[in-house]
Scaffold this motif. Sequence first.
Motif, PDB file in Angstrom:
ATOM      1  N   ASP A  91       9.884  21.235   8.438  1.00 28.37           N
ATOM      2  CA  ASP A  91      11.369  21.136   8.042  1.00 28.37           C
ATOM      3  C   ASP A  91      11.356  20.051   6.964  1.00 28.37           C
ATOM      4  O   ASP A  91      11.180  18.767   7.377  1.00 28.37           O
ATOM      5  N   TYR A  92      11.522  20.557   5.995  1.00 26.92           N
ATOM      6  CA  TYR A  92      11.120  19.471   4.594  1.00 26.92           C
ATOM      7  C   TYR A  92      12.285  18.640   4.463  1.00 26.92           C
ATOM      8  O   TYR A  92      13.520  18.782   4.635  1.00 26.92           O
ATOM      9  N   ARG A  93      11.957  17.339   4.252  1.00 30.26           N
ATOM     10  CA  ARG A  93      12.904  16.089   4.109  1.00 30.26           C
ATOM     11  C   ARG A  93      12.982  16.170   2.530  1.00 30.26           C
ATOM     12  O   ARG A  93      12.240  15.586   1.947  1.00 30.26           O
ATOM     13  N   ILE A  94      14.127  16.013   2.025  1.00 31.28           N
ATOM     14  CA  ILE A  94      14.393  16.284   0.556  1.00 31.28           C
ATOM     15  C   ILE A  94      15.047  14.917   0.066  1.00 31.28           C
ATOM     16  O   ILE A  94      15.986  14.477   0.624  1.00 31.28           O
ATOM     17  N   HIS A  95      14.461  14.462  -0.884  1.00 23.74           N
ATOM     18  CA  HIS A  95      14.670  13.119  -1.430  1.00 23.74           C
ATOM     19  C   HIS A  95      15.154  13.460  -2.866  1.00 23.74           C
ATOM     20  O   HIS A  95      14.397  13.853  -3.719  1.00 23.74           O
ATOM     21  N   THR A  96      16.639  13.482  -3.278  1.00 25.99           N
ATOM     22  CA  THR A  96      16.901  13.917  -4.682  1.00 25.99           C
ATOM     23  C   THR A  96      16.940  12.747  -5.495  1.00 25.99           C
ATOM     24  O   THR A  96      17.396  11.600  -5.298  1.00 25.99           O
ATOM     25  N   VAL A  97      16.233  12.934  -6.623  1.00 28.76           N
ATOM     26  CA  VAL A  97      16.090  12.009  -7.964  1.00 28.76           C
ATOM     27  C   VAL A  97      17.122  12.458  -8.988  1.00 28.76           C
ATOM     28  O   VAL A  97      17.120  13.557  -9.244  1.00 28.76           O
ATOM     29  N   ALA A  98      18.028  11.468  -9.518  1.00 30.69           N
ATOM     30  CA  ALA A  98      18.855  11.940 -10.591  1.00 30.69           C
ATOM     31  C   ALA A  98      18.057  11.948 -11.839  1.00 30.69           C
ATOM     32  O   ALA A  98      17.020  11.756 -12.098  1.00 30.69           O
ATOM     33  N   ALA A  99      18.573  13.094 -12.824  1.00 31.13           N
ATOM     34  CA  ALA A  99      18.030  13.306 -13.955  1.00 31.13           C
ATOM     35  C   ALA A  99      17.432  12.003 -14.809  1.00 31.13           C
ATOM     36  O   ALA A  99      18.242  11.093 -14.822  1.00 31.13           O
ATOM     37  N   GLY A 100      16.383  12.059 -15.064  1.00 31.00           N
ATOM     38  CA  GLY A 100      15.885  11.108 -15.988  1.00 31.00           C
ATOM     39  C   GLY A 100      15.243   9.903 -14.920  1.00 31.00           C
ATOM     40  O   GLY A 100      14.602   8.676 -15.400  1.00 31.00           O
ATOM     41  N   GLY A 101      15.452   9.930 -13.642  1.00 31.11           N
ATOM     42  CA  GLY A 101      14.956   9.045 -12.543  1.00 31.11           C
ATOM     43  C   GLY A 101      13.575   9.107 -12.238  1.00 31.11           C
ATOM     44  O   GLY A 101      12.992   9.669 -12.483  1.00 31.11           O
ATOM     45  N   THR A 102      13.516   8.119 -11.214  1.00 34.96           N
ATOM     46  CA  THR A 102      12.213   7.795 -10.529  1.00 34.96           C
ATOM     47  C   THR A 102      12.298   8.015  -9.090  1.00 34.96           C
ATOM     48  O   THR A 102      13.164   7.411  -8.583  1.00 34.96           O
ATOM     49  N   GLY A 103      11.349   8.602  -8.573  1.00 31.51           N
ATOM     50  CA  GLY A 103      11.511   8.659  -7.283  1.00 31.51           C
ATOM     51  C   GLY A 103      10.086   8.158  -6.559  1.00 31.51           C
ATOM     52  O   GLY A 103       9.296   7.878  -7.135  1.00 31.51           O
ATOM     53  N   THR A 104      10.286   7.575  -5.231  1.00 29.94           N
ATOM     54  CA  THR A 104       8.927   6.765  -4.693  1.00 29.94           C
ATOM     55  C   THR A 104       8.907   7.081  -3.332  1.00 29.94           C
ATOM     56  O   THR A 104       9.978   7.295  -2.483  1.00 29.94           O
ATOM     57  N   LEU A 105       7.874   7.463  -3.098  1.00 32.25           N
ATOM     58  CA  LEU A 105       7.524   7.840  -1.753  1.00 32.25           C
ATOM     59  C   LEU A 105       5.870   7.218  -1.363  1.00 32.25           C
ATOM     60  O   LEU A 105       4.916   7.478  -2.265  1.00 32.25           O
ATOM     61  N   MET A 106       5.575   6.955  -0.386  1.00 39.37           N
ATOM     62  CA  MET A 106       4.211   6.332   0.341  1.00 39.37           C
ATOM     63  C   MET A 106       3.771   5.519  -0.915  1.00 39.37           C
ATOM     64  O   MET A 106       2.385   5.872  -1.267  1.00 39.37           O
ATOM     65  N   ASN A 107       4.233   4.455  -1.356  1.00 43.88           N
ATOM     66  CA  ASN A 107       3.743   3.470  -2.105  1.00 43.88           C
ATOM     67  C   ASN A 107       3.457   4.020  -3.523  1.00 43.88           C
ATOM     68  O   ASN A 107       2.566   3.362  -4.335  1.00 43.88           O
ATOM     69  N   VAL A 108       4.131   5.060  -4.041  1.00 44.87           N
ATOM     70  CA  VAL A 108       3.666   5.858  -5.243  1.00 44.87           C
ATOM     71  C   VAL A 108       5.004   6.189  -5.720  1.00 44.87           C
ATOM     72  O   VAL A 108       5.710   6.848  -5.199  1.00 44.87           O
ATOM     73  N   SER A 109       5.348   5.783  -6.993  1.00 51.73           N
ATOM     74  CA  SER A 109       6.452   6.168  -7.779  1.00 51.73           C
ATOM     75  C   SER A 109       6.193   7.247  -8.791  1.00 51.73           C
ATOM     76  O   SER A 109       5.105   7.466  -9.251  1.00 51.73           O
ATOM     77  N   TRP A 110       6.992   8.354  -8.883  1.00 50.25           N
ATOM     78  CA  TRP A 110       6.953   9.623  -9.476  1.00 50.25           C
ATOM     79  C   TRP A 110       8.001   9.740 -10.578  1.00 50.25           C
ATOM     80  O   TRP A 110       9.202   9.352 -10.444  1.00 50.25           O
ATOM     81  N   LYS A 111       7.730  10.434 -11.713  1.00 51.52           N
ATOM     82  CA  LYS A 111       8.701  10.558 -12.946  1.00 51.52           C
ATOM     83  C   LYS A 111       8.476  11.798 -13.448  1.00 51.52           C
ATOM     84  O   LYS A 111       7.169  12.209 -13.484  1.00 51.52           O
ATOM     85  N   VAL A 112       9.480  12.745 -13.780  1.00 57.40           N
ATOM     86  CA  VAL A 112       9.300  13.962 -14.240  1.00 57.40           C
ATOM     87  C   VAL A 112       9.963  14.363 -15.453  1.00 57.40           C
ATOM     88  O   VAL A 112      11.111  13.678 -15.614  1.00 57.40           O
ATOM     89  N   ARG A 113       9.207  14.961 -16.542  1.00 60.95           N
ATOM     90  CA  ARG A 113       9.834  15.180 -17.521  1.00 60.95           C
ATOM     91  C   ARG A 113       9.678  16.701 -18.112  1.00 60.95           C
ATOM     92  O   ARG A 113       8.508  17.261 -17.844  1.00 60.95           O
ATOM     93  N   VAL A 114      10.725  17.645 -18.608  1.00 59.47           N
ATOM     94  CA  VAL A 114      10.322  18.866 -18.927  1.00 59.47           C
ATOM     95  C   VAL A 114      11.106  19.084 -20.175  1.00 59.47           C
ATOM     96  O   VAL A 114      12.235  18.530 -20.631  1.00 59.47           O
ATOM     97  N   GLU A 115      10.284  20.188 -20.660  1.00 57.81           N
ATOM     98  CA  GLU A 115      10.456  20.444 -22.111  1.00 57.81           C
ATOM     99  C   GLU A 115      10.562  21.840 -22.388  1.00 57.81           C
ATOM    100  O   GLU A 115       9.419  22.630 -21.868  1.00 57.81           O
ATOM    101  N   GLN A 116      11.456  22.530 -22.821  1.00 54.42           N
ATOM    102  CA  GLN A 116      11.421  23.873 -23.047  1.00 54.42           C
ATOM    103  C   GLN A 116      11.127  24.313 -24.477  1.00 54.42           C
ATOM    104  O   GLN A 116      11.482  23.905 -25.440  1.00 54.42           O
TER     105      GLN A 116
END
Length: 244
Positions: A91-116
């Motif tokens: 049962d996945y635990r979802i952590h929503t990150v706003a557009a352009g934001g940064t998410g942090t889990l287990m002492n690591v920060s994550w950022k995503v960029r998408v280009e069409q």
Amino acid sequence: MSEPPGASTQPFPAFPTPPLPRSPHPGAFGAGAVLPAGTGPVRSGQEPAGAAPAPRRRTALRVGALVLAVALGMGIPTVDGYLFYRTGRLDYRIHTVAAGGTGTLMNVSWKVRVEQVDTLPGSRPIKPDQQWLKIKVTRTSLNTEGVIRRGDPEIKVKHPDGRTWQAEVVEKTMPLEVEDHKIGVGYDYDLISLVPRAVAGQVQVNVIPSTIRVPLVEETVEELFKRAGTEKTEPQDQVLLFRR
């Protein structure tokens, strides 16, 4: 005269029958002797009461038992696998990150960029209703524990309605050696994905960080086994959902 349904007038072929076992007391039943109660004349293909099964019948029984054992043996893992799938799903635990934001889990920060993009170098032509996505996922270790959590994440491209498309890693800048991994430095995963053009601006990126912990120094086999017996296994059930 008509026969009932299912009856057959086709004669069955005659099968040779094994010789009847010889009596351990020859001549016990002579001419005119009275047979014991329950016994009668022996017809062709019929075994006398109390006689051991013929070799051909024993072989058939053994073959039948073997076939049944194989069938059960093949069926049991299938059932077990199905039950494991039903009870082992996370049962996945979802952590929503706003557009352009940064998410942090287990002492690591994550950022995503998408280009069409419409084309990719060396790629095949796509249909008019398709769209390429270039995705860059950047991970940054915030401390030593973040460096230890350096296993590759699982990355998915998913629409809010549940549809999912494959995302393939084409390049990553993660150092191969753990001693080259620096705290506070971002390392990239470059991916591509092909999605319907109609939803190219709606799809979201799901990042599922790995729970694997890689030690900072190389360990011996004995140390690995010892640590494996003491470490608590963590479910890989946390998801960073990056809005667009």
